[in-house]
Design a protein around this motif. Structure first.
Motif, PDB file in Angstrom:
ATOM      1  N   ALA A 200       0.831  -1.208   0.000  1.00  0.00           N
ATOM      2  CA  ALA A 200       0.000   0.000   0.000  1.00  0.00           C
ATOM      3  C   ALA A 200       0.863   1.255   0.000  1.00  0.00           C
ATOM      4  CB  ALA A 200      -0.926  -0.004   1.213  1.00  0.00           C
ATOM      5  N   TYR A 201       1.932   1.269   0.807  1.00  0.00           N
ATOM      6  CA  TYR A 201       2.807   2.435   0.861  1.00  0.00           C
ATOM      7  C   TYR A 201       3.554   2.638  -0.460  1.00  0.00           C
ATOM      8  CZ  TYR A 201       1.914   2.043   5.876  1.00  0.00           C
ATOM      9  OH  TYR A 201       1.301   1.959   7.119  1.00  0.00           O
ATOM     10  N   SER A 202       3.887   1.552  -1.124  1.00  0.00           N
ATOM     11  CA  SER A 202       4.570   1.658  -2.417  1.00  0.00           C
ATOM     12  C   SER A 202       3.665   2.310  -3.460  1.00  0.00           C
ATOM     13  CB  SER A 202       5.008   0.272  -2.906  1.00  0.00           C
ATOM     14  OG  SER A 202       5.953  -0.304  -2.023  1.00  0.00           O
ATOM     15  N   LEU A 203       2.372   1.990  -3.418  1.00  0.00           N
ATOM     16  CA  LEU A 203       1.443   2.625  -4.348  1.00  0.00           C
ATOM     17  C   LEU A 203       1.255   4.106  -4.030  1.00  0.00           C
ATOM     18  CD1 LEU A 203      -1.226  -0.199  -4.759  1.00  0.00           C
ATOM     19  CD2 LEU A 203       0.546   0.498  -6.373  1.00  0.00           C
ATOM     20  N   ILE A 204       1.404   4.472  -2.761  1.00  0.00           N
ATOM     21  CA  ILE A 204       1.380   5.892  -2.391  1.00  0.00           C
ATOM     22  C   ILE A 204       2.558   6.607  -3.054  1.00  0.00           C
ATOM     23  CG2 ILE A 204       1.617   7.524  -0.488  1.00  0.00           C
ATOM     24  CD1 ILE A 204       0.219   5.447   1.297  1.00  0.00           C
ATOM     25  N   ALA A 205       3.745   5.990  -2.957  1.00  0.00           N
ATOM     26  CA  ALA A 205       4.940   6.586  -3.567  1.00  0.00           C
ATOM     27  C   ALA A 205       4.808   6.645  -5.087  1.00  0.00           C
ATOM     28  CB  ALA A 205       6.177   5.780  -3.171  1.00  0.00           C
ATOM     29  N   ALA A 206       4.223   5.611  -5.687  1.00  0.00           N
ATOM     30  CA  ALA A 206       4.034   5.599  -7.141  1.00  0.00           C
ATOM     31  C   ALA A 206       3.139   6.760  -7.571  1.00  0.00           C
ATOM     32  CB  ALA A 206       3.438   4.267  -7.581  1.00  0.00           C
ATOM     33  N   ASN A 207       2.064   6.986  -6.832  1.00  0.00           N
ATOM     34  CA  ASN A 207       1.168   8.091  -7.172  1.00  0.00           C
ATOM     35  C   ASN A 207       1.832   9.449  -6.971  1.00  0.00           C
ATOM     36  OD1 ASN A 207      -0.917   6.151  -7.574  1.00  0.00           O
ATOM     37  ND2 ASN A 207      -2.418   7.688  -6.939  1.00  0.00           N
ATOM     38  N   PHE A 208       2.737   9.539  -5.994  1.00  0.00           N
ATOM     39  CA  PHE A 208       3.475  10.786  -5.802  1.00  0.00           C
ATOM     40  C   PHE A 208       4.325  11.092  -7.031  1.00  0.00           C
ATOM     41  CE2 PHE A 208       7.097  13.310  -4.444  1.00  0.00           C
ATOM     42  CZ  PHE A 208       6.484  14.317  -3.709  1.00  0.00           C
TER      43      PHE A 208
END
Length: 434
Positions: free
Chosen positions: A326-334
């Protein structure tokens, strides 16, 4: 004189804020279905099996087909015949009515048709926003207003996931359609009436006495001008791949978190919103960066940011930790949000003021039309995997391929602009040449 200019200078930002709110509203409408397909009652009402991932994905694809065609075909008509202000008012009215009445549709085919109609009514909105910014801001200062308007994308998704989740958990799926329909009409329309104004030198409505033939001739001139926009095909291809990530990830993110990673409905709502808040912050930062770097180096934002998106999506797939995923997808969206303002800023730089709405209509429309098939494509991948978890991981893996296309397009655009003669921008723009 200066006293009269200052309020006008400030008032242009009220219009930007209004467009930001409208974009946010439109994105809540769009992802409503992404949350509702996790509800058995909604699926039963429209006649979709829970395992039929392709049909679920087609609901998002149907919207994007209508949106893409409308953005290309209707945008020049809206700009020439109605203008920015009236087009927004008509669009908001249609969004609200279609959304509010959607629960009355009790079959998959009817709901599919309503999603197409919703896409058609929302199609011109980004191009109209681009025309407003072009009319009020010079090229060297358009990064921040573009980024602010584009922040509505992330904010709409960030608010939409938990809002629809709460309405679904507290009431029923029909309530989400009714609430969103009323928001369009009761919030969006008054804001446009109050704050969206075009300069007097720009044509914001069809003049009285102008024949239909003359208006159509104006439309034809706008379309021809748009097709002469520099690097139009390259920017359109880049935009297609760029938006494919947005629509693939946003439409399957709630199901991915709930079914592949085992989060509860409550956890899914707020976790799905976090990548969107990251996008909001990143879009604002990206707009500031664009205004601080040389215009010829803006395409490099596509290269580095898309590489970051691809790397973090790969990490989200590869890890066994559901929270790290989930945190990796946050970084991807950033990373995705950082390059978002570069697309409208680039189109505005390459276009004449009178053609920017049509140019962005072509870029955003064709890009959305192509990207719109990503949810259905991912649905097919998910449905044919051995297990649901494996299917979601493979489906999200397809998003990496979209970012490789963005990398290649960004490199080509950067190399072309480095070889371009100084001053080869659109004649109406006073800014450093690419």
């Amino acid at each position: 004189m200066q006293g009269r200019q200052a309020p006008a200078h400030q008032a242009r930002w009220y219009g930007v804020i209004t467009l930001f709110v409208i974009i946010a509203i439109s994105y809540i409408d769009r992802i409503n279905i992404a949350v509702l397909i996790t509800d058995a009652g909604f699926l039963q009402h429209v006649g979709i099996e829970r395992a039929d991932r392709v049909s679920q994905g087609l609901l998002a694809t149907a919207f994007m087909v209508g949106y893409g065609i409308s953005s290309v075909v209707l945008t020049p008509f809206a700009a020439a015949l109605l203008g920015v202000r009236r087009s927004l008012l008509v669009g908001l009215t249609l969004w609200g009515v279609v959304t509010f009445l959607s629960p009355l549709l009790d079959s998959f085919g009817l709901l599919l048709g309503s999603r197409i109609l919703l896409g058609v009514s929302e199609g011109p909105v980004f191009a109209l926003a681009g025309a407003y910014i072009k009319a009020h801001f010079e090229s060297h200062e358009n990064g921040k207003p573009n980024s602010f308007v584009n922040m509505g994308t992330g904010l709409g998704l960030a608010i939409g996931y938990p809002l629809v989740g709460v309405l679904l958990a507290s009431h029923d799926w029909q309530t989400s359609f009714h609430v969103l329909g009323l928001i369009n009409i009761l919030l969006g329309i008054p804001l446009v009436l109050a704050f969206v104004r075009m300069p007097k030198v720009m044509v914001d409505s069809r003049p009285r006495g102008v024949s239909a033939g003359a208006a159509l001739a104006q439309v034809g001139a706008m379309v021809r001008g748009a097709l002469h926009t520099r690097h139009l095909l390259l920017v359109t291809l880049l935009t297609s791949a760029f938006l494919a990530y947005l629509w693939g990830s946003s439409n399957w993110l709630p199901s991915y978190l709930k079914e592949a990673r085992g989060f509860s409905l409550k956890e899914m709502g707020w976790l799905a919103s976090l990548p969107q808040y990251a996008t909001v912050v990143a879009v604002l930062i990206g707009g500031v960066v664009i205004d601080r770097i040389q215009r010829r180096n803006v395409p490099l934002m596509f290269v580095w940011c898309s590489l970051g998106v691809a790397a973090f999506v790969w990490l989200a797939i590869a890890t066994d930790s559901r929270y790290l995923a989930a945190y990796s997808l946050i970084a991807a969206n950033f990373c995705w949000g950082l390059m978002s303002p570069a697309i409208p800023s680039t189109v505005q730089h390459f276009s004449r003021a009178e053609h920017v709405a049509s140019s962005y209509g072509v870029v955003n429309g064709v890009g959305s039309l192509v990207a719109g098939f990503m949810p259905a494509l991912m649905g097919g991948v998910i449905a044919h995997a051995s297990t649901p978890k494996a299917g979601f991981l493979m489906g999200f893996g397809a998003l990496i391929g979209t970012q490789l296309v963005v990398v290649l397009c960004g490199l080509v655009l950067w190399l072309r602009e480095r070889r371009a003669p100084q001053g080869q921008g659109a004649p109406s723009i006073s800014a450093k040449a690419f």
